[in-house]
Design a protein around this motif. Sequence first.
Motif, mmCIF file in Angstrom:
data_model
loop_
_atom_site.group_PDB
_atom_site.id
_atom_site.type_symbol
_atom_site.label_atom_id
_atom_site.label_comp_id
_atom_site.label_asym_id
_atom_site.label_seq_id
_atom_site.Cartn_x
_atom_site.Cartn_y
_atom_site.Cartn_z
ATOM 1 N N TYR A 16 0.825 -1.199 0.000
ATOM 2 C CA TYR A 16 0.000 0.000 0.000
ATOM 3 C C TYR A 16 0.865 1.257 0.000
ATOM 4 C CZ TYR A 16 -3.517 -3.387 1.561
ATOM 5 O OH TYR A 16 -4.338 -4.471 1.671
ATOM 6 N N VAL A 17 0.386 2.288 -0.655
ATOM 7 C CA VAL A 17 1.100 3.562 -0.691
ATOM 8 C C VAL A 17 1.265 4.116 0.723
ATOM 9 C CG1 VAL A 17 0.987 5.961 -1.469
ATOM 10 C CG2 VAL A 17 0.352 4.105 -3.025
ATOM 11 N N SER A 18 0.251 3.932 1.560
ATOM 12 C CA SER A 18 0.324 4.467 2.932
ATOM 13 C C SER A 18 1.472 3.858 3.715
ATOM 14 C CB SER A 18 -1.003 4.222 3.662
ATOM 15 O OG SER A 18 -1.290 2.832 3.722
ATOM 16 N N SER A 19 1.735 2.569 3.518
ATOM 17 C CA SER A 19 2.839 1.942 4.242
ATOM 18 C C SER A 19 4.180 2.426 3.724
ATOM 19 C CB SER A 19 2.746 0.413 4.147
ATOM 20 O OG SER A 19 3.126 -0.042 2.869
ATOM 21 N N LEU A 20 4.270 2.743 2.441
ATOM 22 C CA LEU A 20 5.498 3.306 1.892
ATOM 23 C C LEU A 20 5.753 4.694 2.502
ATOM 24 C CD1 LEU A 20 5.116 2.417 -1.895
ATOM 25 C CD2 LEU A 20 6.568 1.287 -0.207
ATOM 26 N N SER B 248 4.707 -9.084 -0.311
ATOM 27 C CA SER B 248 3.404 -8.463 -0.538
ATOM 28 C C SER B 248 2.756 -8.068 0.784
ATOM 29 C CB SER B 248 2.478 -9.404 -1.314
ATOM 30 O OG SER B 248 2.201 -10.576 -0.574
ATOM 31 N N GLN B 249 1.933 -7.053 0.725
ATOM 32 C CA GLN B 249 1.172 -6.585 1.881
ATOM 33 C C GLN B 249 -0.306 -6.634 1.519
ATOM 34 O OE1 GLN B 249 1.665 -2.467 2.848
ATOM 35 N NE2 GLN B 249 0.278 -2.563 4.600
ATOM 36 N N THR B 250 -0.928 -7.748 1.820
ATOM 37 C CA THR B 250 -2.314 -7.961 1.417
ATOM 38 C C THR B 250 -3.015 -8.831 2.454
ATOM 39 O OG1 THR B 250 -1.549 -7.998 -0.882
ATOM 40 C CG2 THR B 250 -3.813 -8.685 -0.489
ATOM 41 N N GLU B 251 -4.283 -8.591 2.662
ATOM 42 C CA GLU B 251 -5.069 -9.485 3.516
ATOM 43 C C GLU B 251 -5.085 -10.869 2.881
ATOM 44 O OE1 GLU B 251 -8.180 -11.816 4.851
ATOM 45 O OE2 GLU B 251 -8.446 -10.763 2.947
ATOM 46 N N ALA B 252 -4.907 -11.910 3.678
ATOM 47 C CA ALA B 252 -4.658 -13.257 3.162
ATOM 48 C C ALA B 252 -5.779 -13.766 2.256
ATOM 49 C CB ALA B 252 -4.442 -14.228 4.323
ATOM 50 N N HIS B 253 -7.022 -13.546 2.645
ATOM 51 C CA HIS B 253 -8.145 -14.022 1.836
ATOM 52 C C HIS B 253 -8.140 -13.348 0.458
ATOM 53 C CE1 HIS B 253 -12.184 -15.410 0.827
ATOM 54 N NE2 HIS B 253 -12.517 -14.155 0.565
#
Length: 594
Positions: A241-245, A386-391
Amino acid sequence: MSRNYAGTETTSKKLGTALDGQIISEVLCANGRCLKCATMTCGKCYLVKYCGRECQMQHWTSHKKDCKHVYISPSWQPAWITEKRPPAFLTNDNGPNHTAFGTLGHYLWGNVPAINCLQVSRNEGQRAASMDLNLCFAGKNLILTVNDLPDNYKGKCTILCNDINGVVVNRNLVILYALLTPGADVADAAELAVHLMYSAGLTTQMADYLRNCTEAIYGTDGAHSGVWGTRGTGKIRTLQYVSSLQYALRMFHSEYTLSDALASMRSVMWGPTRTDYRDRYIFSLEPSHRVSFSRFRTTGVLAPFAADVENFTEPNRLIFSAEGKWLTMDDANPLFGWDLGPVFECGARYGATRADSYGCLFFYLKEQFAKFARRVKDFELDITLSQTEAHALSRAIAADSVPNFSNVRFDRIETSNMADSFGARQIISDWAPLLNRENPHAVLLVNFMNWILKQPNSRARDDLRLLWCVTRVVQHMPAPDQRGQGVDGARAVIGGTSSPHFFYLINCAEAFFDNEKPFAEFLAKSGAAQAAAAAGAQLRKVHRIHPKRSGLSLDDPAQRVPQLTKTGFNNLYLLGGANYSDRFVEVEIKQKSK
């Protein structure tokens, strides 16, 4: 012991400045700048070594504060005993929650030993050397898994490491970049990676190198390319996500001092409202391990016990927030993330004593990181963070909408303990269809940590067999030594329910409780078998990646409770912090009947 980080000079075409330092390559005499081999161990604390009697005597003025540390004293007792009050973990009188006073509660180090998700010798065998392999797991398992690839590996290994926490993803990215891209030589980079992962402070050279790495990754505005070359032919990629960057950019460009950072760390790691929880853990340790524990939490540097860390003068901005606040939990412990049997074996090869547990871990991690970096150089390895919800990630992969993972099916999938949050049915339904059906050894590994909170009669303390389990604990625990150190079953009875010996026995009893039946009942209610069948898979009866619970052996499928030596029990559960009731499930492709 090497005292400074100055030495081998390398040139980095990418970073402009390379690490310039003499690395810690073995344990030398603890006396000042004596660089002789150490052959004589201090006979009281066992934490330091000397080249001879003369150096030991010269060093006594400095060493006596450690050798006479209160934790080594036979009179040391937890605070709730000396203050004659019930412990906070019984009364729930915890004060502020341990995630509220100065820490943001990120799980940066984990509390389950890293897993080798391949176990090639038990699965593909020699065929693995020529196979293209696709792997999906949590970041910490990356090192041991890659290091299990055959030495003559000729295939392509594609790895996806996912975490929903942006801080974790960016930490992993920077550590991998520093370790795996051209710049410092492998030994220097491996030592730096150890400190970036676990140390609160860095040397000036390390901090400069870290700054160069973050600028090469993020630039000045966080608009990075998302793809970087490695020492070999592979790539490192990120999808986040851009926010985490943007937050990462704030963390890495922050300006707090090491003094402020250490104050935050110590306010958490030595927080007064968590004293009883901390003392309960410390009580279970051998006296020298207590002092090693204290030194790490005080200096904040993961290094051999006698190492001079005064030149660690810069904060490690991967482990503090943008405001200089300690990011992880008060009970976070580097030892909890690794199998301590190999850790101590490795430490001994470099001259570290078993008493110096954090020093042994330093050498072990450095060796594993160096091996990993060399494999990335020699093999074709692509790593995507990757930074994503697992589902959502599983659905995106199934829809071929994840870059570089179109039509990819995995030979290994490890989901950590996500089943605790999402349930076994959903995790298996999401991920089992993504197993590689062309590989009969493809497997999905699922960890259950909190199942005992939902299943009746799942703990020894809830069962009539508690007394038998306690007896097993007494057989496995270290006997009290001549100074009265160690846990004593008789003292547990005499001291009653406030005795630290009593809590030790009751907690450790869980390790010897046969929870096979209650877990089977839990798993049946969860719908795990039905979810696997719907995906053309099945629950594996004989595990070949990880034992069904900690402390068991893959070599004995019929084993249901640990059968460990006293040292093995201490390494795994007491010092290593393994969870007594964790259960693991392996899901494999159901093979067609011939």
